[in-house]
Design a protein around this motif. Sequence first.
Motif, short mmCIF file in Angstrom:
data_model
loop_
_atom_site.label_atom_id
_atom_site.label_comp_id
_atom_site.label_asym_id
_atom_site.label_seq_id
_atom_site.Cartn_x
_atom_site.Cartn_y
_atom_site.Cartn_z
N PHE A 54 0.84 -1.21 0.00
CA PHE A 54 0.00 0.00 0.00
C PHE A 54 0.87 1.25 0.00
N TYR A 55 1.95 1.22 0.76
CA TYR A 55 2.88 2.36 0.78
C TYR A 55 3.47 2.61 -0.60
N LEU A 56 3.89 1.55 -1.28
CA LEU A 56 4.47 1.71 -2.61
C LEU A 56 3.44 2.20 -3.62
N ALA A 57 2.17 1.81 -3.42
CA ALA A 57 1.12 2.22 -4.35
C ALA A 57 0.72 3.68 -4.18
N ARG A 58 0.88 4.22 -2.98
CA ARG A 58 0.37 5.55 -2.70
C ARG A 58 1.45 6.60 -2.51
N THR A 59 2.71 6.21 -2.55
CA THR A 59 3.80 7.14 -2.27
C THR A 59 4.70 7.26 -3.49
N GLY A 61 8.40 9.23 -4.74
CA GLY A 61 9.57 9.93 -4.25
C GLY A 61 10.78 9.02 -4.19
N ARG A 62 11.90 9.56 -3.75
CA ARG A 62 13.13 8.79 -3.73
C ARG A 62 13.06 7.64 -2.74
N LEU A 63 12.45 7.90 -1.58
CA LEU A 63 12.39 6.86 -0.56
C LEU A 63 11.58 5.67 -1.04
N SER A 64 10.44 5.91 -1.68
CA SER A 64 9.62 4.81 -2.18
C SER A 64 10.32 4.09 -3.34
N ALA A 65 11.10 4.83 -4.13
CA ALA A 65 11.85 4.21 -5.22
C ALA A 65 12.92 3.27 -4.66
N VAL A 66 13.59 3.69 -3.61
CA VAL A 66 14.57 2.83 -2.96
C VAL A 66 13.89 1.60 -2.37
N ALA A 67 12.72 1.82 -1.74
CA ALA A 67 11.98 0.70 -1.16
C ALA A 67 11.58 -0.31 -2.23
N GLU A 68 11.12 0.19 -3.38
CA GLU A 68 10.73 -0.72 -4.46
C GLU A 68 11.94 -1.47 -5.02
N ALA A 69 13.07 -0.80 -5.10
CA ALA A 69 14.29 -1.47 -5.57
C ALA A 69 14.69 -2.59 -4.61
N LEU A 70 14.55 -2.35 -3.31
CA LEU A 70 14.88 -3.37 -2.32
C LEU A 70 13.94 -4.57 -2.41
N VAL A 71 12.68 -4.32 -2.82
CA VAL A 71 11.74 -5.41 -3.02
C VAL A 71 12.11 -6.21 -4.26
N LEU A 72 12.58 -5.52 -5.29
CA LEU A 72 12.89 -6.17 -6.55
C LEU A 72 14.16 -7.01 -6.49
N ILE A 73 15.12 -6.59 -5.70
CA ILE A 73 16.44 -7.25 -5.70
C ILE A 73 16.33 -8.74 -5.39
N PRO A 74 15.60 -9.18 -4.32
CA PRO A 74 15.51 -10.63 -4.09
C PRO A 74 14.83 -11.38 -5.24
N MET A 75 13.88 -10.72 -5.91
CA MET A 75 13.19 -11.38 -7.02
C MET A 75 14.12 -11.54 -8.22
#
Length: 239
Positions: A54-59, A61-75
Motif C-alpha cells: 500500500f505504501y508503494l502504491a500511494r507514495t 519519491g526517492r524513498l519509495s523508489a529505494v523501497a521498491e528497488a529493495l523489493v525487486l532485488i531478491p526477485m
Amino acid sequence: MLAFLSAPLLGLLTGGDWNPADLSRTDVWAIVTSLAGGAAAVTIVALFGTPLAFYLARTRGRLSAVAEALVLIPMLTPALALGILLASVYGPAAPAGEFFSHIGLTLTNTPAAFVLASLYGALPTYVLTARSAFVEVPVEYERVARTLGDTQMRVFFRVTLPLAQRGLAAALALCWVRALGEFGVVLIIAYFPAGMPVQLWTDVQDLGIQAVFPLVATFLLVTLPVPLWLGLRARRLPA
C-alpha cells in the motif's frame, strides 16, 4: 496453446503404473514441512507485505523508489545466489545468525530456516502484485471517505481493501505457490528438514523419475487448489 499447457498434466496421468499412496516416511515429512512452513510464510507475508504494498502504491519519491528497488532485488537475484547470500548473513558464524542463535532461533537447516527461505521467495511477488491491486483503487474514493469523517485506518479497511480484493486474492495465490515451490534458496539454507521441492530433487537423484510421481501428484494437490480457488473466486467477484 491449451493443449501445450496441458501436456505436463497429461504426462503425470500417463506416467506409468504408480500409486498415489506410495509415499515414503520422508515424503510425508516433506509434505508436512512444506505445508506448515508455507502457511507460516504466507501469513507473515500478508501481515507485513500488505502495508508495504500500500505504501508503494500511494507514495512517490526517492524513498519509495529505494523501497521498491529493495523489493525487486531478491526477485531478480538468482535463487542459488540468494541462498548463498542469506547463508552469509544468517549462518551460524554470521553476526545475524549468532544473534538469533542466542535467543534460541537457528536459521540454517531448521523449520525456521525453511520459513525464512520461503519469505524471501514469496514476499517480493506478493508485494508487487498487491501494489498493482492497490494502484487500481481510485484515490478519489478514499478521499471521499476521509471527508465523511473516517480515519485513514478505517478508510483502508472499509474502502481500499474491499476494492482491491481481486488483486489481493491473486497476490495471495502467487505467494502460496512461491512459498511452497521455492527450491534454490531452500536448498542452500534449509536442506533439512526437506520440503517437497528438495525432497523431489533428492528422490529423483536416488530413485529416478518414475518413483517420484506419487510425491509430484501430492505436491500439485496441495499447491494448486488454493490459487485456483482464489483465482476463480476473483473472477466471480463484482467489478
